[in-house]
Write a protein that holds these residues in place. Structure first.
Motif, PDB file in Angstrom:
ATOM      1  N   THR A  96       0.855  -1.183   0.000  1.00 47.97           N
ATOM      2  CA  THR A  96       0.000   0.000   0.000  1.00 47.97           C
ATOM      3  C   THR A  96       0.891   1.233   0.000  1.00 47.97           C
ATOM      4  O   THR A  96       2.053   1.177   0.423  1.00 47.97           O
ATOM      5  CB  THR A  96      -0.924   0.032   1.223  1.00 47.97           C
ATOM      6  OG1 THR A  96      -0.133  -0.100   2.401  1.00 47.97           O
ATOM      7  CG2 THR A  96      -1.936  -1.091   1.159  1.00 47.97           C
ATOM      8  N   ILE A  98       1.068   5.874  -0.298  1.00 46.86           N
ATOM      9  CA  ILE A  98       0.546   7.215  -0.547  1.00 46.86           C
ATOM     10  C   ILE A  98       1.651   7.993  -1.245  1.00 46.86           C
ATOM     11  O   ILE A  98       2.841   7.789  -0.985  1.00 46.86           O
ATOM     12  CB  ILE A  98       0.109   7.931   0.748  1.00 46.86           C
ATOM     13  CG1 ILE A  98       1.270   8.048   1.729  1.00 46.86           C
ATOM     14  CG2 ILE A  98      -1.071   7.210   1.385  1.00 46.86           C
ATOM     15  CD1 ILE A  98       0.928   8.847   2.982  1.00 46.86           C
ATOM     16  N   THR A 122      -7.228   4.884  -4.624  1.00 46.90           N
ATOM     17  CA  THR A 122      -8.356   5.225  -3.749  1.00 46.90           C
ATOM     18  C   THR A 122      -9.122   6.422  -4.325  1.00 46.90           C
ATOM     19  O   THR A 122      -8.519   7.362  -4.874  1.00 46.90           O
ATOM     20  CB  THR A 122      -7.843   5.583  -2.342  1.00 46.90           C
ATOM     21  OG1 THR A 122      -7.124   4.463  -1.828  1.00 46.90           O
ATOM     22  CG2 THR A 122      -8.990   5.926  -1.403  1.00 46.90           C
ATOM     23  N   TYR A 171      -2.041  14.463  -4.961  1.00 43.88           N
ATOM     24  CA  TYR A 171      -1.970  13.440  -3.911  1.00 43.88           C
ATOM     25  C   TYR A 171      -2.769  12.211  -4.315  1.00 43.88           C
ATOM     26  O   TYR A 171      -3.904  12.322  -4.816  1.00 43.88           O
ATOM     27  CB  TYR A 171      -2.518  14.025  -2.608  1.00 43.88           C
ATOM     28  CG  TYR A 171      -2.590  13.045  -1.456  1.00 43.88           C
ATOM     29  CD1 TYR A 171      -1.480  12.818  -0.659  1.00 43.88           C
ATOM     30  CD2 TYR A 171      -3.773  12.346  -1.174  1.00 43.88           C
ATOM     31  CE1 TYR A 171      -1.532  11.919   0.408  1.00 43.88           C
ATOM     32  CE2 TYR A 171      -3.844  11.457  -0.108  1.00 43.88           C
ATOM     33  CZ  TYR A 171      -2.718  11.239   0.672  1.00 43.88           C
ATOM     34  OH  TYR A 171      -2.770  10.352   1.727  1.00 43.88           O
ATOM     35  N   GLU A 173      -3.551   7.839  -3.113  1.00 41.56           N
ATOM     36  CA  GLU A 173      -3.394   6.674  -2.251  1.00 41.56           C
ATOM     37  C   GLU A 173      -3.703   5.438  -3.087  1.00 41.56           C
ATOM     38  O   GLU A 173      -4.590   5.479  -3.953  1.00 41.56           O
ATOM     39  CB  GLU A 173      -4.332   6.746  -1.036  1.00 41.56           C
ATOM     40  CG  GLU A 173      -4.031   7.906  -0.105  1.00 41.56           C
ATOM     41  CD  GLU A 173      -4.966   7.947   1.098  1.00 41.56           C
ATOM     42  OE1 GLU A 173      -5.779   7.012   1.263  1.00 41.56           O
ATOM     43  OE2 GLU A 173      -4.885   8.921   1.868  1.00 41.56           O
TER      44      GLU A 173
END
Length: 974
Positions: A96, A98, A122, A171, A173
């Motif tokens: 995972t 970011i 996401t 940004y 995720e």
């Protein structure tokens, strides 16, 4: 003052032909124009309205192009990743992450394109990213986001425009699979002390960083990276620079790596493992990382010994300090390439970094020295200054391939490394560059777009021809001038990107500033002849007249080179005539050629050949003299002579071969055989160059001879020529075998000299394969002794590859199974490679078929080794048709696994078709090409075309030369 011109008869004839070509071209263009005019007229039957242009077949939207638009420029990334080294509830390994990227708007736009491939992003309020402005700037709202999967983009369309000169923060995720596909952020598995270990590692070059985090994944889009890795307590995290901070809780560690230098995405690297390291106490922070067992066994000691000296050498050579505070070298169990030059964290296959003196051969040690040197050379050339786009990859890889020998020579001054470039770069490049399916070093940007096209650039041309051409450039500029220009180039473009012409600019300045260095043309003009057109010349010297001429060298001279820049479609008859006339005149293919040469008695000179031919009176010699051109093989060209000079050179070789430099002896052998393959000289003349080998003891000439003779083995091992050839070679190698028998106390020791050890291997291998008395008895007795005591292998590491192969080939199931068991138990990668190769030597078809099936099972053969294992099997006369059928039957599987990006994929095609030399095999190749056109060939496209071309050429050559070759071998056999 302008030059006067004299029009010769030949020139006048050529002018007439050119006029004919011009006429043909005019006619052809007229036909094309009228045809297109008729087509357009037919489209617009209603003349009362303006014609509507036809709908384009492909979209012109930015997201439908492989290159990023020039509207945005990344400044820095903050990336946090957490690889899970255990399976999740779905039985998958995942990571995972970011990621945030700060970029500056260069041109007003309402579109953001950023690379993202196989990442599950996401959603934030229905969108795959968040966008904010920096320094008080308000970012426009996101209108929509979606994925363009073919071009591997996350597409972000905005409600308003981004403002030029302003900065924004994007940004995301995401979740990704930590797969075992050897790309992007992936996992590697290995066994240690009976326990399966999982590590997480990266391979970003060329287009895989986008599989780890969304990014502007082009080499010219450099940025600063802030990497954070979350990992298990018992593991260590590494990245391009040293970790700044570590924070722990009961189960996890967060390692924060503070800002990198400005760098490309393809150089970003991180590793999570429980590896150990050894280090040198010095200012450079050199560390060698590997599996605990490997480090404890001292397998990293040699790499540690040479890394620091090589770094210091390149600091002096580039006149630029090493740009980073540490230099980690890490050996990985699963790694598709040989090594990767990630800035500050260089990743290697275990065979390219780990050395065990008890089981590793002398060749393994040399490979480590050259690979480490190659990757460290990139720390400056490639990393500090980076190519703007992959079409200039040759400059990156060709340069490192050239100077790797300089760095290795500095670390091991007694190895004579510089001379080996003739074997591992020059002659390797010649083999590919003499085909019409070759390509220029520097290609047009629009020709290199897709991941497959980029992967194809990682080729012999980029690496080996690039090295040979740059070595030639260094030779005629002189090394001090070359190094001076290079140092200035690195200073100007440090932490930026460039194109090849930028280097030419700085080299030209160095020439202009150095008294006594004069060139006939500028560096640009000279080098453009070598990098912007494919191929190389054969220089023909007539010592009766002193005439020197050049011609484009092609193994199949009747083939016509495809000129990619010509996009006009001609009617077939006119096209045929035009191409034929172009081929006759050999238009466009002309080089500025620096020729170093010598006469008998060491008289040396240099000249530049600047046109098709020129008279150079010093090359006219008497009947008791000879001329040798391309002295010390400094130039990238082949050499042919009049028959009289060939005879004098052959006579010199047989009477006192040491008068001719070692590398030139190798050159004479290789040039002669390839000139004969191109039907420029008689094949029996080439074969006669091998007669002096009775007296040769040096490695480089023997290796050059063996490569050419191996080509003959492949051609004739299914025909009646083979027996006579074997008998002749047995006679030629017997003195060499006996020589090493004496100096090695009947093969109980190895030679002391570095290259002598390589010659000793040739002596044993060729003697056994040709049946020299006593050879096979030796190898098989050694192997049998090992089988009787598996824990005590007394076979010297240098000789193991030959011994293993010979014994397994002579044996059956018992020998094969023993070799397989030893392969599975091998803890040293170099030893495992020897056994994996030898297992392909068996003559038992069902064992070979079973071995082929193993390549599809990663538990038996690692994915990184699958294609090379198939290649080993294909090199076996019995295994070749089995490997070919296997690859065809499983093409979809191999293409899906390796076809779009693997650098080794093209080698798979070359290996399984290497023996092809019959019309039936050619028809199979063409059928294979047709049957799989829909699936495609990816990064193997060019390799397939080369296979067809090579097979076609061999069929023709065999028809003309098989009988004279047979008669010559019969006449020379004992």
């Amino acid at each position: 003052m302008g030059k006067g011109y004299y029009i010769s008869k030949h020139l006048a004839t050529a002018a007439m032909v050119l006029a004919a070509i011009a006429l043909v071209t005019i006619i052809a263009l007229s036909v094309v124009y009228n045809r297109e005019k008729s087509k357009n007229a037919a489209k617009f039957t209603n003349a009362t309205t303006s014609p509507v242009p036809p709908t384009p077949k492909t979209s012109n939207e930015p997201w439908d192009k492989y290159r990023l638009p020039d509207t945005l420029s990344p400044e820095y990334y903050n990336v946090t990743l957490w690889p899970r080294l255990v399976k999740n509830v779905n039985g998958m390994y995942i990571f995972t992450g970011i990621s945030g990227v700060m970029f500056t708007c260069v041109k007003k736009t309402d579109l953001i394109l950023i690379h993202s491939n196989k990442l599950n992003l996401t959603l934030f309020k229905g969108h795959h990213a968040k966008l904010t402005g920096q320094s008080g700037v308000t970012a426009p709202a996101i209108k929509t986001t979606w994925f363009q999967t073919e071009k591997q983009y996350l597409v972000i369309q905005l409600e308003g425009k981004l403002k030029p000169g302003k900065s924004y923060w994007l940004y995301t995720e995401f979740t990704g699979e930590l797969a075992d596909d050897l790309e992007g952020f992936y996992r590697s598995e290995y066994m240690e002390d009976g326990e399966k270990k999982i590590i997480a590692i990266t391979q970003m070059q060329a287009t895989y960083a986008r599989k780890a985090f969304p990014c502007f994944d082009e080499p010219g889009m450099k940025a600063v990276f802030h990497i954070t890795l979350i990992h298990d307590l018992e593991t260590t995290a590494l990245s391009n620079i040293m970790g700044l901070e570590q924070h722990e809780n009961d189960i996890l560690t967060r390692t924060i790596f503070g800002p990198t230098k400005k760098m490309s995405t393809y150089l970003v690297a991180f590793v999570v493992s429980d590896f150990k390291y050894i280090s040198a106490k010095d200012k450079k922070g050199v560390r060698i990382w590997a599996r605990k067992k490997a480090i404890e066994d001292g397998q990293g000691d040699y790499a540690l010994k040479i890394t620091q000296p090589i770094l210091e050498f390149f600091e002096k050579y580039y006149n630029t300090s090493y740009p980073l505070s540490k230099s980690d070298q890490i050996a990985l169990p699963d790694f598709n390439s040989g090594a990767m030059e990630n800035w500050g964290l260089v990743t290697y296959r275990e065979t390219a970094l780990l050395y065990d003196p008890r089981t590793s051969a002398n060749g393994n040690k040399q490979r480590i020295a050259t690979v480490v040197s190659h990757e460290l050379a990139h720390m400056w050339f490639g990393n500090l200054v980076t190519l703007k786009w992959w079409n200039d990859l040759w400059l990156n890889e060709g340069f490192a391939s050239y100077v790797e020998y300089l760095g290795a020579d500095y670390a091991e001054p007694n190895w004579n490394m510089k001379d080996q470039t003739i074997l591992y770069d020059l002659q390797r490049a010649f083999a590919v560059d003499s085909l019409t399916s070759s390509h220029p070093l520097s290609r047009k940007k629009e020709e290199v777009n897709t991941p497959s096209e980029i992967s194809e650039m990682f080729s012999t041309i980029s690496y080996s021809k690039g090295a040979a051409v740059l070595k030639m450039l260094s030779e005629f500029l002189t090394e001090p001038v070359f190094a001076k220009g290079l140092g200035n180039y690195l200073k100007q473009f440090a932490f930026g990107s460039s194109v090849h012409s930028d280097l030419w600019d700085h080299l030209q300045k160095a020439v202009d500033q150095t008294p006594g260095v004069k060139l006939p043309y500028s560096v640009h003009e000279i080098m453009n002849r070598w990098i912007l057109q494919m191929g190389f010349p054969v220089i023909t010297i007539d010592t009766r007249t002193g005439n020197v001429s050049q011609k484009h060298f092609l193994l199949e001279p009747d083939y016509v080179v495809k000129h990619h820049h010509c996009n006009i479609t001609f009617p077939d008859p006119l096209k045929t005539l035009l191409i034929s006339l172009t081929a006759v005149l050999n238009l466009s293919y002309e080089w500025f050629v620096p020729i170093k040469w010598m006469k008998k008695h060491q008289v040396q000179d240099q000249l530049w050949l600047l046109q098709k031919s020129a008279l150079h009176k010093p090359m006219k010699v008497s009947k008791d003299e000879w001329v040798l051109a391309n002295l010390h093989v400094s130039g990238y060209f082949r050499v042919n002579y009049d028959l009289g000079n060939w005879e004098r050179l052959l006579s010199q070789l047989e009477s006192d071969h040491q008068v001719i430099p070692v590398v030139n002896r190798a050159q004479i052998l290789d040039d002669a055989f390839n000139l004969a393959r191109a039907s420029i000289i008689n094949i029996t003349l080439a074969l006669r160059t091998t007669k002096y080998l009775l007296h040769e003891r040096e490695y480089i000439p023997w290796e050059a001879a063996l490569r050419n003779l191996n080509y003959f083995f492949q051609l004739f091992d299914r025909s009646e020529v083979y027996g006579a050839m074997q008998a002749y070679l047995k006679k030629q190698v017997k003195p060499l075998f006996e020589y090493f028998g004496i100096i090695s106390s009947n093969w109980t020791t190895v030679a002391s000299g570095h290259t002598d050890q390589f010659t000793q291997i040739i002596a044993l291998s060729l003697a056994c394969s040709t049946g020299v008395e006593g050879c096979r008895e030796l190898t098989r007795s050694w192997f049998k002794k090992w089988m009787q005591n598996p824990h005590n292998n007394t076979i010297h590491p240098n000789l193991r590859s030959t011994v293993y192969c010979d014994a397994i080939a002579a044996g059956g199931t018992e020998e094969w199974n023993f070799g397989w068991q030893m392969f599975q138990k091998a803890t040293v990668a170099a030893e495992a490679v020897k056994l994996r190769s030898a297992l392909a030597c068996t003559k038992v078809p069902w064992l070979l078929n079973r071995y082929l099936e193993y390549t599809m099972n990663p538990e038996k053969i690692r994915k990184q080794d699958a294609t090379s294992t198939i290649g080993y099997i294909a090199s076996n006369i019995i295994g070749q048709p089995l490997a070919w059928d296997f690859v065809r039957a499983n093409w979809d599987y191999f293409f899906k696994l390796y076809g779009t990006g693997s650098f080794t994929f093209s080698r798979l095609i070359s290996d399984v078709t290497y023996r092809f030399c019959t019309p039936f095999e050619l028809s199979q190749l063409k059928r294979f090409q047709k049957d799989n056109a829909e699936t495609g060939f990816g990064s193997g496209t060019q390799a397939l075309q080369q296979a067809i071309e090579k097979t076609t050429a061999k069929i023709k050559w065999l028809a003309e030369n098989k009988e004279p070759v047979l008669q010559w071998f019969l006449s020379e056999s004992p």
